[in-house]
Write a protein that holds these residues in place. Structure first.
Motif: not given
Length: 250
Positions: A87, A109, A111, A116-117, A120, A140, A153, A156, A200
């Motif tokens: 990142t 990605s 993360n 996490i995804n 999202k 975060e 993230t 993201l 997060h």
């Protein structure tokens, strides 16, 4: 067997990848790349991509943005699939990644956690329902050795939220001074300390109610397993830019 090259093999995440790989079938780490050549790893470690002689099927990168240019050149030259987990890239570097993906498959990605995804995508739905009556703040937390802030993230999640809002919004990083919060603001707050792996939280604050969506990483193992899952996915793809949504069919 999927022969894998780990970029950043002597770093914290590199060591986690090496450990977790022993639990997997059909994937093997055959070489590493790192600026730190002092290593007792059971595979050769290189500091120059051009010196790598092993037969590589896929590359997993958990290193530093400064490596990106030479890494992309190596991938494009050998047509090697890449799982890019680093990142902190600049806008110009993002464009370099997009350009390289037209010539070789790249999984990118911010993360590698499956959780996490999934969150999202939940946030996209929640924002469309809640934004009119709720203020949105992102918090975060990471360990004291993390160099980029806010985290990839956090962006993201934040970018997914902003893309779900028809009105123009903007990030506000931390708060100080003497003024009221504006509706268009998406608060972004970063905490650094100790050995926090990663936490997060997105807060929707409305009139008389608060909704909080939170993810906490208890170890770095989840990022390693996500990276290996992505590696198995990307080796089967044509040239292009892929992410968790593609892999999870979200």
């Amino acid at each position: 067997m999927i022969n894998t090259l780990i970029v950043g093999c002597n770093g914290t995440m590199g060591k986690v990848l090496i450990k977790e790989c022993t639990k997997l079938e059909n994937i093997e780490i055959v070489a590493g790349f790192d600026k730190d050549m002092n290593s007792s790893l059971p595979f050769p470690v290189y500091s120059n991509f051009e010196d790598i002689k092993e037969d590589i099927d896929v590359i997993i990168d958990f290193s530093n943005p400064v490596v990106l240019e030479s890494l992309l050149k190596f991938c494009v030259k050998r047509k090697l699939p890449l799982v890019l987990c680093t990142t902190g890239f600049s806008d110009a570097q993002i464009k370099e990644i997009e350009s390289a993906s037209s010539k070789t498959p790249i999984f990118f990605s911010a993360n590698m956690s499956l959780g996490i995804n999934l969150i999202k995508n939940l946030l996209i739905k929640a924002t469309k329902v809640l934004y009119d009556g709720f203020d949105i703040e992102i918090i975060e937390k990471h360990h004291n050795k993390k160099v980029d802030s806010p985290s990839g993230t956090a962006y993201l999640l934040g970018d997914a939220i902003m893309d779900s809002i028809p009105e123009e919004t903007e990030y506000v990083h931390g708060r100080e001074g003497y003024h009221k919060r504006e509706k268009k603001e998406i608060g972004m707050h970063s905490l650094r300390g100790g050995t926090i792996v990663g936490e997060h939280e997105v807060i929707f604050a409305g009139n008389d109610e608060i909704i909080s969506v939170k993810h906490e990483a208890l170890s770095k193992n989840i990022f390693a397993m996500g990276a290996f899952k992505a590696a198995k996915y990307i080796v089967k793809q044509e040239a292009g830019l892929y992410d968790m949504d593609d892999m999870l069919n979200l």
